[in-house]
Motif scaffolding. Structure first.
Motif, PDB file in Angstrom:
ATOM      1  N   VAL A 120       0.857  -1.184   0.000  1.00 36.44           N
ATOM      2  CA  VAL A 120       0.000   0.000   0.000  1.00 36.44           C
ATOM      3  C   VAL A 120       0.892   1.233   0.000  1.00 36.44           C
ATOM      4  O   VAL A 120       1.918   1.263   0.689  1.00 36.44           O
ATOM      5  CB  VAL A 120      -0.955   0.014   1.215  1.00 36.44           C
ATOM      6  CG1 VAL A 120      -0.193  -0.121   2.526  1.00 36.44           C
ATOM      7  CG2 VAL A 120      -1.820   1.271   1.230  1.00 36.44           C
ATOM      8  N   ILE A 129      -3.580   0.201  -3.352  1.00 33.62           N
ATOM      9  CA  ILE A 129      -3.345  -1.081  -2.703  1.00 33.62           C
ATOM     10  C   ILE A 129      -3.146  -2.129  -3.789  1.00 33.62           C
ATOM     11  O   ILE A 129      -4.007  -2.314  -4.650  1.00 33.62           O
ATOM     12  CB  ILE A 129      -4.522  -1.483  -1.797  1.00 33.62           C
ATOM     13  CG1 ILE A 129      -4.729  -0.444  -0.694  1.00 33.62           C
ATOM     14  CG2 ILE A 129      -4.281  -2.873  -1.189  1.00 33.62           C
ATOM     15  CD1 ILE A 129      -5.975  -0.697   0.160  1.00 33.62           C
ATOM     16  N   LEU A 131      -2.704  -6.081  -4.556  1.00 33.84           N
ATOM     17  CA  LEU A 131      -2.908  -7.423  -4.032  1.00 33.84           C
ATOM     18  C   LEU A 131      -2.300  -8.445  -4.982  1.00 33.84           C
ATOM     19  O   LEU A 131      -2.082  -8.154  -6.157  1.00 33.84           O
ATOM     20  CB  LEU A 131      -4.404  -7.708  -3.848  1.00 33.84           C
ATOM     21  CG  LEU A 131      -5.155  -6.800  -2.882  1.00 33.84           C
ATOM     22  CD1 LEU A 131      -6.646  -7.163  -2.866  1.00 33.84           C
ATOM     23  CD2 LEU A 131      -4.583  -6.881  -1.475  1.00 33.84           C
ATOM     24  N   GLN A 147      -4.048 -11.688   3.140  1.00 32.72           N
ATOM     25  CA  GLN A 147      -4.260 -10.547   2.246  1.00 32.72           C
ATOM     26  C   GLN A 147      -5.607  -9.885   2.506  1.00 32.72           C
ATOM     27  O   GLN A 147      -5.721  -8.662   2.468  1.00 32.72           O
ATOM     28  CB  GLN A 147      -4.176 -10.996   0.790  1.00 32.72           C
ATOM     29  CG  GLN A 147      -2.787 -11.288   0.308  1.00 32.72           C
ATOM     30  CD  GLN A 147      -2.708 -11.251  -1.206  1.00 32.72           C
ATOM     31  OE1 GLN A 147      -2.626 -10.176  -1.813  1.00 32.72           O
ATOM     32  NE2 GLN A 147      -2.711 -12.422  -1.813  1.00 32.72           N
ATOM     33  N   LYS A 148      -6.619 -10.692   2.743  1.00 33.49           N
ATOM     34  CA  LYS A 148      -7.937 -10.120   3.047  1.00 33.49           C
ATOM     35  C   LYS A 148      -7.878  -9.278   4.321  1.00 33.49           C
ATOM     36  O   LYS A 148      -8.463  -8.187   4.384  1.00 33.49           O
ATOM     37  CB  LYS A 148      -8.968 -11.233   3.179  1.00 33.49           C
ATOM     38  CG  LYS A 148      -9.190 -12.038   1.907  1.00 33.49           C
ATOM     39  CD  LYS A 148     -10.140 -13.200   2.160  1.00 33.49           C
ATOM     40  CE  LYS A 148     -10.171 -14.166   1.002  1.00 33.49           C
ATOM     41  NZ  LYS A 148     -11.023 -15.343   1.264  1.00 33.49           N
ATOM     42  N   LEU A 151      -6.056  -6.045   3.602  1.00 28.66           N
ATOM     43  CA  LEU A 151      -6.946  -5.103   2.925  1.00 28.66           C
ATOM     44  C   LEU A 151      -7.951  -4.513   3.900  1.00 28.66           C
ATOM     45  O   LEU A 151      -8.175  -3.289   3.926  1.00 28.66           O
ATOM     46  CB  LEU A 151      -7.656  -5.822   1.779  1.00 28.66           C
ATOM     47  CG  LEU A 151      -8.646  -5.003   0.959  1.00 28.66           C
ATOM     48  CD1 LEU A 151      -7.944  -3.848   0.254  1.00 28.66           C
ATOM     49  CD2 LEU A 151      -9.368  -5.890  -0.055  1.00 28.66           C
ATOM     50  N   ARG A 152      -8.556  -5.361   4.701  1.00 33.33           N
ATOM     51  CA  ARG A 152      -9.569  -4.922   5.659  1.00 33.33           C
ATOM     52  C   ARG A 152      -8.998  -3.884   6.636  1.00 33.33           C
ATOM     53  O   ARG A 152      -9.605  -2.824   6.871  1.00 33.33           O
ATOM     54  CB  ARG A 152     -10.122  -6.135   6.405  1.00 33.33           C
ATOM     55  CG  ARG A 152     -11.339  -5.880   7.271  1.00 33.33           C
ATOM     56  CD  ARG A 152     -11.826  -7.168   7.914  1.00 33.33           C
ATOM     57  NE  ARG A 152     -12.395  -8.095   6.936  1.00 33.33           N
ATOM     58  CZ  ARG A 152     -11.838  -9.237   6.562  1.00 33.33           C
ATOM     59  NH1 ARG A 152     -10.673  -9.619   7.067  1.00 33.33           N
ATOM     60  NH2 ARG A 152     -12.439 -10.017   5.681  1.00 33.33           N
ATOM     61  N   THR A 154      -6.278  -2.027   6.269  1.00 31.14           N
ATOM     62  CA  THR A 154      -5.829  -0.821   5.578  1.00 31.14           C
ATOM     63  C   THR A 154      -6.993   0.124   5.310  1.00 31.14           C
ATOM     64  O   THR A 154      -6.853   1.349   5.418  1.00 31.14           O
ATOM     65  CB  THR A 154      -5.141  -1.188   4.258  1.00 31.14           C
ATOM     66  OG1 THR A 154      -4.019  -2.037   4.529  1.00 31.14           O
ATOM     67  CG2 THR A 154      -4.655   0.050   3.529  1.00 31.14           C
ATOM     68  N   THR A 163      -9.230   5.365  -2.628  1.00 27.31           N
ATOM     69  CA  THR A 163      -8.326   4.229  -2.788  1.00 27.31           C
ATOM     70  C   THR A 163      -8.579   3.530  -4.114  1.00 27.31           C
ATOM     71  O   THR A 163      -9.725   3.369  -4.544  1.00 27.31           O
ATOM     72  CB  THR A 163      -8.523   3.228  -1.631  1.00 27.31           C
ATOM     73  OG1 THR A 163      -8.139   3.867  -0.401  1.00 27.31           O
ATOM     74  CG2 THR A 163      -7.688   1.966  -1.823  1.00 27.31           C
ATOM     75  N   VAL A 165      -7.650  -0.187  -5.899  1.00 23.70           N
ATOM     76  CA  VAL A 165      -7.164  -1.534  -5.644  1.00 23.70           C
ATOM     77  C   VAL A 165      -6.759  -2.160  -6.973  1.00 23.70           C
ATOM     78  O   VAL A 165      -7.505  -2.085  -7.956  1.00 23.70           O
ATOM     79  CB  VAL A 165      -8.230  -2.402  -4.944  1.00 23.70           C
ATOM     80  CG1 VAL A 165      -7.775  -3.855  -4.847  1.00 23.70           C
ATOM     81  CG2 VAL A 165      -8.535  -1.853  -3.553  1.00 23.70           C
ATOM     82  N   LEU A 192     -13.602 -10.299  -1.402  1.00 24.31           N
ATOM     83  CA  LEU A 192     -12.968  -9.053  -1.817  1.00 24.31           C
ATOM     84  C   LEU A 192     -14.004  -7.945  -1.960  1.00 24.31           C
ATOM     85  O   LEU A 192     -13.820  -6.823  -1.452  1.00 24.31           O
ATOM     86  CB  LEU A 192     -12.224  -9.271  -3.135  1.00 24.31           C
ATOM     87  CG  LEU A 192     -11.626  -8.030  -3.814  1.00 24.31           C
ATOM     88  CD1 LEU A 192     -10.662  -7.304  -2.901  1.00 24.31           C
ATOM     89  CD2 LEU A 192     -10.934  -8.417  -5.115  1.00 24.31           C
ATOM     90  N   VAL A 196     -14.427  -4.335   0.320  1.00 23.18           N
ATOM     91  CA  VAL A 196     -14.293  -2.978  -0.229  1.00 23.18           C
ATOM     92  C   VAL A 196     -15.620  -2.234  -0.282  1.00 23.18           C
ATOM     93  O   VAL A 196     -15.628  -0.995  -0.346  1.00 23.18           O
ATOM     94  CB  VAL A 196     -13.649  -3.000  -1.631  1.00 23.18           C
ATOM     95  CG1 VAL A 196     -12.301  -3.705  -1.596  1.00 23.18           C
ATOM     96  CG2 VAL A 196     -14.560  -3.640  -2.654  1.00 23.18           C
TER      97      VAL A 196
END
Length: 301
Positions: A120, A129, A131, A147-148, A151-152, A154, A163, A165, A192, A196
């Motif tokens: 990020v 971000i 991935l 990774q999830k 992301l969550r 962040t 943002t 992605v 995902l 988001v």
């Protein structure tokens, strides 16, 4: 809020020895033509959303970086790369770092070369971000729980402007049977989107399908760039697979509450296909390389 203009490219498929893709495509020439097509524009970001390399060699990544860096710098743009199924994590990291080599990125994987390449970075109020949907050794995609969670966590704090992605395998369906068999894991795609939805994510940039697609999912635009190295035939028999000898990309503009995606596709040889696989060949590829019914089978030698 300041606007953001992105040149969204994908699937450059460079080889370290400069070889032609499928024995036909001069990938460096296709990239040159794609850049020339929009060379009169200024950009904030130039994004390559995966399958940067065909052979996963450090030299292939250097060749792409050397071609893109001066072009992006001349237009005031930051370069962003994501891992695809053809990419190899160790070589990718050695040349492109966490995918945002020109920013002080916070990486998910630290120095562990075998873990996903996710990062990020925030620049002028915009957060990007990256991935890693690659599953080493196979063509289909997945997202690990770490990774999830990355992301969550962040997205808990919104960025000043929003943002973006970047993930290679799109969280939307494919047009053909083969690409659907090599798609992102269905549950990972749902997760995902769930993560988001309702956040400051303005757009998800993907590749893999070599075909321009934009789909809104839970209010979030997911846009797939056409391939730089070739463009998939999306409206033939879905049991077959073919690609034209051409190149493409998309210009993505975020301005206030608007997201505008303008794809471009140029065909180089009117009657020439890069490849055409009939239904029997596609069925064989799916059997050998598609996602198994039992995920544990994907780990079998």
């Amino acid at each position: 809020m300041s606007g953001l203009r992105i040149l969204h490219l994908s699937d450059t498929h460079f080889s370290g020895d400069g070889g032609r893709h499928y024995g036909v495509v001069d990938t460096a020439e296709h990239l040159r033509r794609a850049l020339a097509h929009v060379g009169h524009l200024l950009f904030d970001l130039v994004v390559v959303s995966g399958d940067v390399s065909e052979d996963g060699t450090e030299e292939s990544y250097r060749l792409v970086r050397e071609q893109l860096t001066p072009w992006a710098q001349a237009r005031g743009a930051r370069l962003v790369f994501a891992m695809g199924n053809h990419d190899r994590r160790e070589a990718f990291r050695a040349v492109l770092g966490g995918g945002q080599p020109d920013a002080g990125e916070q990486e998910l994987a630290g120095i562990d070369l075998d873990r996903p390449v996710a990062s990020v970075a925030t620049h002028e109020g915009w957060r990007v971000i990256v991935l890693d949907s690659s599953v080493p050794g196979v063509g289909f995609g997945g997202l690990e729980d770490e990774q999830k969670q990355f992301l969550r966590e962040t997205l808990v704090t919104p960025a000043e402007n929003g943002t973006v992605v970047v993930v290679h395998h799109p969280p939307v369906g494919a047009q053909t049977d083969l690409l659907q068999a090599l798609a992102l894991d269905e549950q990972d795609g749902r997760d995902l989107i769930d993560i988001v939805a309702g956040t400051d994510v303005r757009v998800i940039l993907s590749g893999h399908y070599h075909l321009p697609i934009t789909e809104f999912v839970a209010g979030v635009p997911v846009t797939v760039a056409p391939g730089v190295t070739n463009v998939s035939c999306g409206f033939g028999d879905p049991a077959e697979e073919a690609a034209i000898n051409g190149f493409g990309g998309s210009v993505v503009t975020i301005d206030g509450d608007r997201v505008r995606v303008v794809p471009f596709v140029e065909r180089l040889t009117p009657d020439e296909l890069v490849f055409h696989f009939d239904a029997d060949v596609v069925a064989d590829i799916i059997r050998d390389a598609g996602r198994p019914a039992d995920p544990a089978e994907s780990l079998a030698p």
